[in-house]
Write an enzyme that holds these catalytic residues in place. Structure first.
Site, PDB file in Angstrom:
ATOM      1  N   HIS A   1     -47.564 -14.841  45.896  1.00  0.00           N
ATOM      2  CA  HIS A   1     -47.405 -13.940  44.755  1.00  0.00           C
ATOM      3  C   HIS A   1     -46.997 -12.542  45.196  1.00  0.00           C
ATOM      4  O   HIS A   1     -46.751 -11.683  44.349  1.00  0.00           O
ATOM      5  CB  HIS A   1     -48.701 -13.863  43.954  1.00  0.00           C
ATOM      6  CG  HIS A   1     -48.754 -14.812  42.808  1.00  0.00           C
ATOM      7  ND1 HIS A   1     -49.928 -15.124  42.164  1.00  0.00           N
ATOM      8  CD2 HIS A   1     -47.776 -15.510  42.187  1.00  0.00           C
ATOM      9  CE1 HIS A   1     -49.667 -15.980  41.192  1.00  0.00           C
ATOM     10  NE2 HIS A   1     -48.367 -16.237  41.195  1.00  0.00           N
ATOM     11  N   THR A   2     -46.931 -12.321  46.476  1.00  0.00           N
ATOM     12  CA  THR A   2     -46.353 -11.058  46.950  1.00  0.00           C
ATOM     13  C   THR A   2     -44.894 -10.960  46.535  1.00  0.00           C
ATOM     14  O   THR A   2     -44.325  -9.873  46.499  1.00  0.00           O
ATOM     15  CB  THR A   2     -46.487 -10.949  48.485  1.00  0.00           C
ATOM     16  OG1 THR A   2     -46.235  -9.609  48.880  1.00  0.00           O
ATOM     17  CG2 THR A   2     -45.534 -11.884  49.199  1.00  0.00           C
TER      18      THR A   2
ATOM     19  N   TRP B   1     -46.671  -8.393  41.160  1.00  0.00           N
ATOM     20  CA  TRP B   1     -48.003  -8.380  41.771  1.00  0.00           C
ATOM     21  C   TRP B   1     -48.096  -7.301  42.846  1.00  0.00           C
ATOM     22  O   TRP B   1     -49.181  -6.840  43.157  1.00  0.00           O
ATOM     23  CB  TRP B   1     -48.308  -9.737  42.397  1.00  0.00           C
ATOM     24  CG  TRP B   1     -48.651 -10.826  41.445  1.00  0.00           C
ATOM     25  CD1 TRP B   1     -49.919 -11.252  41.095  1.00  0.00           C
ATOM     26  CD2 TRP B   1     -47.751 -11.673  40.715  1.00  0.00           C
ATOM     27  NE1 TRP B   1     -49.847 -12.286  40.202  1.00  0.00           N
ATOM     28  CE2 TRP B   1     -48.532 -12.572  39.943  1.00  0.00           C
ATOM     29  CE3 TRP B   1     -46.369 -11.747  40.638  1.00  0.00           C
ATOM     30  CZ2 TRP B   1     -47.968 -13.531  39.113  1.00  0.00           C
ATOM     31  CZ3 TRP B   1     -45.791 -12.698  39.812  1.00  0.00           C
ATOM     32  CH2 TRP B   1     -46.587 -13.579  39.060  1.00  0.00           C
ATOM     33  N   THR B   2     -46.948  -6.947  43.423  1.00  0.00           N
ATOM     34  CA  THR B   2     -46.914  -5.984  44.517  1.00  0.00           C
ATOM     35  C   THR B   2     -45.813  -4.954  44.271  1.00  0.00           C
ATOM     36  O   THR B   2     -44.926  -5.168  43.446  1.00  0.00           O
ATOM     37  CB  THR B   2     -46.654  -6.682  45.866  1.00  0.00           C
ATOM     38  OG1 THR B   2     -45.373  -7.335  45.818  1.00  0.00           O
ATOM     39  CG2 THR B   2     -47.741  -7.707  46.173  1.00  0.00           C
TER      40      THR B   2
ATOM     41  N   HIS C   1     -42.936 -26.362  42.491  1.00  0.00           N
ATOM     42  CA  HIS C   1     -43.162 -27.146  41.279  1.00  0.00           C
ATOM     43  C   HIS C   1     -42.659 -28.573  41.409  1.00  0.00           C
ATOM     44  O   HIS C   1     -43.172 -29.472  40.747  1.00  0.00           O
ATOM     45  CB  HIS C   1     -42.522 -26.450  40.078  1.00  0.00           C
ATOM     46  CG  HIS C   1     -43.336 -25.296  39.566  1.00  0.00           C
ATOM     47  ND1 HIS C   1     -43.452 -24.982  38.235  1.00  0.00           N
ATOM     48  CD2 HIS C   1     -44.097 -24.395  40.223  1.00  0.00           C
ATOM     49  CE1 HIS C   1     -44.243 -23.933  38.093  1.00  0.00           C
ATOM     50  NE2 HIS C   1     -44.638 -23.549  39.292  1.00  0.00           N
TER      51      HIS C   1
ATOM     52  N   ASP D   1     -45.242 -10.264  52.614  1.00  0.00           N
ATOM     53  CA  ASP D   1     -46.236  -9.754  53.549  1.00  0.00           C
ATOM     54  C   ASP D   1     -47.613 -10.018  52.954  1.00  0.00           C
ATOM     55  O   ASP D   1     -47.757 -10.829  52.037  1.00  0.00           O
ATOM     56  CB  ASP D   1     -46.007  -8.266  53.846  1.00  0.00           C
ATOM     57  CG  ASP D   1     -45.987  -7.404  52.575  1.00  0.00           C
ATOM     58  OD1 ASP D   1     -46.525  -7.853  51.537  1.00  0.00           O
ATOM     59  OD2 ASP D   1     -45.427  -6.283  52.622  1.00  0.00           O
TER      60      ASP D   1
ATOM     61  N   ARG E   1     -40.619 -20.943  43.766  1.00  0.00           N
ATOM     62  CA  ARG E   1     -41.281 -21.623  42.648  1.00  0.00           C
ATOM     63  C   ARG E   1     -40.683 -23.007  42.393  1.00  0.00           C
ATOM     64  O   ARG E   1     -41.398 -23.966  42.082  1.00  0.00           O
ATOM     65  CB  ARG E   1     -41.167 -20.745  41.400  1.00  0.00           C
ATOM     66  CG  ARG E   1     -41.838 -21.318  40.167  1.00  0.00           C
ATOM     67  CD  ARG E   1     -41.928 -20.255  39.076  1.00  0.00           C
ATOM     68  NE  ARG E   1     -42.255 -20.874  37.817  1.00  0.00           N
ATOM     69  CZ  ARG E   1     -41.422 -20.971  36.792  1.00  0.00           C
ATOM     70  NH1 ARG E   1     -40.197 -20.479  36.884  1.00  0.00           N
ATOM     71  NH2 ARG E   1     -41.798 -21.547  35.675  1.00  0.00           N
TER      72      ARG E   1
ATOM     73  N   ASP F   1     -55.768 -14.833  40.209  1.00  0.00           N
ATOM     74  CA  ASP F   1     -55.652 -13.921  41.352  1.00  0.00           C
ATOM     75  C   ASP F   1     -57.003 -13.273  41.636  1.00  0.00           C
ATOM     76  O   ASP F   1     -57.483 -13.274  42.767  1.00  0.00           O
ATOM     77  CB  ASP F   1     -54.625 -12.817  41.067  1.00  0.00           C
ATOM     78  CG  ASP F   1     -53.221 -13.342  40.822  1.00  0.00           C
ATOM     79  OD1 ASP F   1     -52.802 -14.263  41.550  1.00  0.00           O
ATOM     80  OD2 ASP F   1     -52.547 -12.839  39.898  1.00  0.00           O
TER      81      ASP F   1
END
Length: 420
Positions: free
Chosen positions: A239-240, A271-272, A110, A279, A106, A300
């Protein structure tokens, strides 16, 4: 970036909380026994009040009144390749102990994601220029919590004075992806840092997670950077990694069965399921939306609702190799946005460069018939080649090369006719 990182403030791993513990804080102390050159970039950092809080006021970095100087430091020079390689190894060790992969990704995004392709001048155009180290930009709403990433990386920056902040941020981001099991990113380095907070971009250039029209918002933001629909979807796949904490971003649950035990500080919503493994599970989980403990933001969900986005999201959900290839290319492109390189072409720190070496000029290749061209003819061709912009180490554009071949062919025909 956080609509690609979830509201631009969601990839805040719990590990960053652990990073601010007493034991880690002790590691943030800067050694003042290093040479003065090692401080040339650090003096302009907005983190000085935090990092130096346990140092004596009489040490370097303070004025006679005991307050930190607000004078801008000289602009950092381009990074040293050997120091970058060593810094990468230190980042790998940091990742093993703090599990800070998401927040480092991130941070790099950013810093680069403020780029505006419609502004030509540097650094007004934004982008990967190290400006995120200054407090004025850290306070932007989209950057909430990124001060923790700076604290994690500051000891590495202190250790390697020949590495710019801009390069360090992008190095950390790419290394975090790779160490989490993701693809090798074809990175280049030698980014120049901005020199002061007055060169930071204005707030509002980063994406939101819950805009009224998610697809239009994503395109407005990322088209401004020069990215396309495929790159938007591929980058969303990061986002994984990571979790969202509602007390910071306003999104997600306080904790789930996947986050209640950490690693690092427990809590948040991921998210996962395996939120420290890179992955293609993000696309599978977003498509199915069967698990209430997994986060799905409006930005998403739209990846499977918008017809153009859906084409790529469906592909990535079933083919991880394709996702990895597209992600690596998109990440590398993002990391270069707006950057000023010194030298202009940048350099790689990998042993096997991703791009092949240019073909060297060999006049004998352009001989025709049974006899090789004379030395005089070779020199003439070479002179014409270099006159058009080619060099022994730089191939000409295809059209110029074809022109040379045509000229050689015509000369050969004329020689043959005149000889007869």
């Amino acid at each position: 970036m956080a609509s690609l990182t979830g509201a631009t403030s969601h990839l805040l791993p719990s590990a960053t909380i652990a990073a601010t513990s007493a034991s880690t804080t002790a590691r943030l102390a800067i050694s003042f026994s290093s040479s003065s050159s090692s401080l040339k970039c650090i003096r302009s950092s907005p983190l000085l009040p935090h990092i130096f809080r346990y140092q004596k006021r009489s040490l370097i970095g303070t004025t006679s009144s005991g307050r930190f100087s607000t004078l801008a430091s000289p602009k950092c020079a381009a990074s040293d390749p050997d120091q970058l390689k060593s810094a990468r190894e230190d980042i790998k060790e940091l990742l093993k102990t703090t599990f800070c992969h998401p927040i480092l990704v991130r941070l790099g995004w950013h810093d680069a994601g403020t780029y505006n392709k419609n502004i030509e001048d540097w650094p007004q155009r934004g982008g990967a220029n190290g400006s995120l180290r200054f407090e004025v930009e850290l306070k932007h709403g989209a950057n909430a919590g990124l001060v923790n990433a700076l604290k994690l990386l500051q000891p590495i920056k202190d250790k390697y004075a020949g590495v710019t902040y801009a390069d360090l941020f992008q190095l950390a981001s790419a290394t975090a992806i790779e160490e989490a099991g993701g693809p090798k990113i074809p990175m280049k380095y030698a980014r120049v840092d901005v020199s002061g907070p007055e060169e930071c971009p204005e707030e509002g250039r980063l994406p939101d997670a819950g805009p009224p029209s998610p697809s239009s918002h994503l395109r407005d933001v990322f088209y401004r950077m020069g990215l396309n629909d495929k790159e938007i979807v591929a980058l969303s796949g990061a986002h994984t990694l990571g979790r969202s904490r509602p007390e910071r971003s306003g999104w997600g649950k306080p904790e789930t069965r996947y986050t209640k035990d950490g690693p690092g500080s427990p809590g948040g919503q991921s998210w996962t399921v395996q939120w420290l493994k890179f992955d293609n599970s993000y696309f599978k989980d977003i498509k199915e939306q069967r698990d209430e403990d997994l986060l799905v933001l409006p930005t998403d969900a739209v990846l499977f609702e918008d017809s153009s986005f859906k084409e790529y999201a469906e592909k990535y959900a079933v083919n991880q190799d394709v996702f990895f290839k597209d992600y690596a290319e998109a990440h590398a492109k993002l990391s270069n946005l707006g950057a000023k390189f010194d030298p202009p072409e940048g350099f790689s720190i990998d042993n096997n460069p991703t791009q092949g070496q240019p073909e060297k000029f060999v006049a004998a290749k352009y001989s025709t018939g049974k006899r090789e061209l004379s030395d005089a003819m070779k020199q003439k061709i070479r002179a014409e080649y270099e006159g058009l912009g080619g060099t022994p180490d730089k191939p000409l554009p295809t059209n110029y090369f074809l022109n040379i071949i045509i000229v050689i062919g015509v000369l050969a025909i004329l020689t043959y006719l005149l000889g007869n």
